[in-house]
Design a protein around this motif. Structure first.
Motif, PDB file in Angstrom:
ATOM      1  N   UNK A 119       0.839  -1.197   0.000  1.00 42.38           N
ATOM      2  CA  UNK A 119       0.000   0.000   0.000  1.00 42.38           C
ATOM      3  C   UNK A 119       0.872   1.243   0.000  1.00 42.38           C
ATOM      4  N   UNK A 120       0.253   2.344  -0.378  1.00 44.25           N
ATOM      5  CA  UNK A 120       0.949   3.640  -0.254  1.00 44.25           C
ATOM      6  C   UNK A 120      -0.070   4.739  -0.018  1.00 44.25           C
ATOM      7  N   UNK A 121       0.308   5.668   0.831  1.00 39.57           N
ATOM      8  CA  UNK A 121      -0.503   6.847   1.153  1.00 39.57           C
ATOM      9  C   UNK A 121      -0.253   7.898   0.087  1.00 39.57           C
ATOM     10  N   UNK A 122      -1.309   8.516  -0.422  1.00 43.29           N
ATOM     11  CA  UNK A 122      -1.176   9.687  -1.304  1.00 43.29           C
ATOM     12  C   UNK A 122      -1.813  10.869  -0.583  1.00 43.29           C
ATOM     13  N   UNK A 123      -1.012  11.868  -0.320  1.00 47.56           N
ATOM     14  CA  UNK A 123      -1.501  13.027   0.427  1.00 47.56           C
ATOM     15  C   UNK A 123      -2.474  13.835  -0.415  1.00 47.56           C
ATOM     16  N   UNK A 124      -3.588  14.235   0.165  1.00 47.99           N
ATOM     17  CA  UNK A 124      -4.585  15.051  -0.534  1.00 47.99           C
ATOM     18  C   UNK A 124      -4.768  16.389   0.178  1.00 47.99           C
ATOM     19  N   UNK A 125      -4.944  16.326   1.486  1.00 52.72           N
ATOM     20  CA  UNK A 125      -5.157  17.561   2.260  1.00 52.72           C
ATOM     21  C   UNK A 125      -3.959  18.503   2.072  1.00 52.72           C
ATOM     22  N   UNK A 126      -4.240  19.777   1.829  1.00 57.53           N
ATOM     23  CA  UNK A 126      -3.189  20.798   1.633  1.00 57.53           C
ATOM     24  C   UNK A 126      -2.369  20.618   0.363  1.00 57.53           C
ATOM     25  N   UNK A 127      -2.865  19.848  -0.586  1.00 56.89           N
ATOM     26  CA  UNK A 127      -2.152  19.684  -1.855  1.00 56.89           C
ATOM     27  C   UNK A 127      -3.019  20.227  -2.984  1.00 56.89           C
ATOM     28  N   UNK A 128      -2.385  20.524  -4.130  1.00 62.28           N
ATOM     29  CA  UNK A 128      -3.128  21.079  -5.262  1.00 62.28           C
ATOM     30  C   UNK A 128      -2.871  20.263  -6.526  1.00 62.28           C
ATOM     31  N   UNK A 129      -3.777  20.436  -7.504  1.00 63.37           N
ATOM     32  CA  UNK A 129      -3.626  19.782  -8.816  1.00 63.37           C
ATOM     33  C   UNK A 129      -2.604  20.584  -9.631  1.00 63.37           C
ATOM     34  N   UNK A 182     -14.152  16.636   3.820  1.00 61.93           N
ATOM     35  CA  UNK A 182     -12.824  16.894   3.263  1.00 61.93           C
ATOM     36  C   UNK A 182     -12.153  15.557   2.986  1.00 61.93           C
ATOM     37  N   UNK A 183     -11.196  15.588   2.083  1.00 60.80           N
ATOM     38  CA  UNK A 183     -10.444  14.372   1.761  1.00 60.80           C
ATOM     39  C   UNK A 183      -9.078  14.471   2.424  1.00 60.80           C
ATOM     40  N   UNK A 184      -8.770  13.473   3.251  1.00 58.67           N
ATOM     41  CA  UNK A 184      -7.463  13.458   3.925  1.00 58.67           C
ATOM     42  C   UNK A 184      -6.391  12.855   3.014  1.00 58.67           C
ATOM     43  N   UNK A 185      -6.678  11.665   2.501  1.00 63.27           N
ATOM     44  CA  UNK A 185      -5.678  10.974   1.689  1.00 63.27           C
ATOM     45  C   UNK A 185      -6.357   9.902   0.844  1.00 63.27           C
ATOM     46  N   UNK A 186      -5.603   9.414  -0.104  1.00 65.14           N
ATOM     47  CA  UNK A 186      -6.029   8.252  -0.895  1.00 65.14           C
ATOM     48  C   UNK A 186      -4.999   7.162  -0.602  1.00 65.14           C
ATOM     49  N   UNK A 187      -5.463   5.965  -0.307  1.00 69.00           N
ATOM     50  CA  UNK A 187      -4.549   4.840  -0.093  1.00 69.00           C
ATOM     51  C   UNK A 187      -4.627   3.921  -1.306  1.00 69.00           C
ATOM     52  N   UNK A 188      -3.473   3.604  -1.857  1.00 65.94           N
ATOM     53  CA  UNK A 188      -3.409   2.669  -2.993  1.00 65.94           C
ATOM     54  C   UNK A 188      -3.075   1.288  -2.455  1.00 65.94           C
ATOM     55  N   UNK A 189      -3.739   0.267  -2.982  1.00 64.28           N
ATOM     56  CA  UNK A 189      -3.503  -1.110  -2.534  1.00 64.28           C
ATOM     57  C   UNK A 189      -3.312  -2.041  -3.724  1.00 64.28           C
ATOM     58  N   UNK A 190      -2.518  -3.079  -3.519  1.00 67.01           N
ATOM     59  CA  UNK A 190      -2.368  -4.096  -4.555  1.00 67.01           C
ATOM     60  C   UNK A 190      -1.329  -5.116  -4.145  1.00 67.01           C
ATOM     61  N   UNK A 191      -1.240  -6.181  -4.956  1.00 70.95           N
ATOM     62  CA  UNK A 191      -0.149  -7.150  -4.731  1.00 70.95           C
ATOM     63  C   UNK A 191       1.155  -6.501  -5.173  1.00 70.95           C
ATOM     64  N   UNK A 192       2.166  -6.596  -4.322  1.00 74.92           N
ATOM     65  CA  UNK A 192       3.452  -5.938  -4.600  1.00 74.92           C
ATOM     66  C   UNK A 192       4.107  -6.546  -5.844  1.00 74.92           C
TER      67      UNK A 192
END
Ligand SMILES: Cc1cc2nc3c(=O)[nH]c(=O)nc-3n(C[C@H](O)[C@H](O)[C@H](O)COP(=O)(O)O)c2cc1C
Length: 177
Positions: free
Chosen positions: A109-119, A140-150
């Motif tokens: 998994x990996x965290x993708x920061x959303x809060x306080x970030x811009x496009x 509000x959106x805090x983060x997006x977590x990505x998941x998968x088989x490594x």
């Protein structure tokens, strides 16, 4: 727990293999079991497994989110910010518990920061994602977590090289020794 923590590293490259529904369910249960301030549970978890949506969300940041386009599943950690002033803490705790359950399920998994970030167009990433996913006002959106088989295992964290100087007893000191 320490053994799992030693093994957990952020994973940004995934096998082209879907995740079994019971594993996603276990990850979601870990999030729903998270403690929260005053037990307000302000978070909600949105599972994303639609390729077009994953690709669109991957474009929500200039850097640090492109790999999401190739992840089989993501979970957006959002919060009703009207429920509590500690939604950031509550969401962070739920997010790391879900990441640790993913590790326990043999997933990366990996965290993708959303809060306080811009496009790349300077729109708040949170607004961009809320629009894409029809999130109602008050969230509000805090983060997006990505998941998968490594795709491949990364080197473990080194238990013998921890920044122990960050620990002090009774009075602040930035040197343990
Ligand atoms: C609050 C937070 C925000 C993060 N944001 C991103 C991000 O936007 N994109 C990304 O690829 N990784 C992100 N990460 C992952 C970190 O880069 C990673 O955890 C850190 O470099 C340590 O590596 P490790 O997870 O392999 O131990 C984030 C992690 C945290 C805790």
């Amino acid at each position: 727990m320490i053994e799992e923590l030693i093994k957990r590293r952020s994973c940004r490259k995934f096998q082209d293999k879907s995740i079994e529904p019971d594993k996603i369910e276990a990850i979601l249960k870990a999030g729903l079991l998270a403690p929260s301030g005053k037990n307000k549970k302000p978070w909600e978890f949105m599972v994303i497994d639609n390729r077009e949506k994953l690709e669109a969300i991957a474009k929500g940041r200039e850097h640090g989110s492109a790999f999401l386009a190739n992840a089989p599943v993501a979970i957006a950690v959002i919060a009703n910010t009207e429920k509590t002033d500690v939604w950031v803490e509550d969401c962070s705790i739920a997010a790391i518990l879900m990441q640790m359950e993913a590790e326990n399920q043999g997933l990366g998994s990996c965290w993708i920061q959303v809060r306080n970030r811009v496009t790349p167009d300077n729109i708040p990433t949170s607004e961009y994602i809320k629009d894409l996913m029809s999130v109602p006002f008050g969230y509000e959106v805090e983060c997006i977590l990505a998941f998968g088989y490594k795709l491949k295992e990364r080197e473990n964290n080194n238990i013998d090289d921890l920044p122990i100087e960050k620990v002090s007893y009774n009075n602040f000191s930035n040197s343990y020794f």
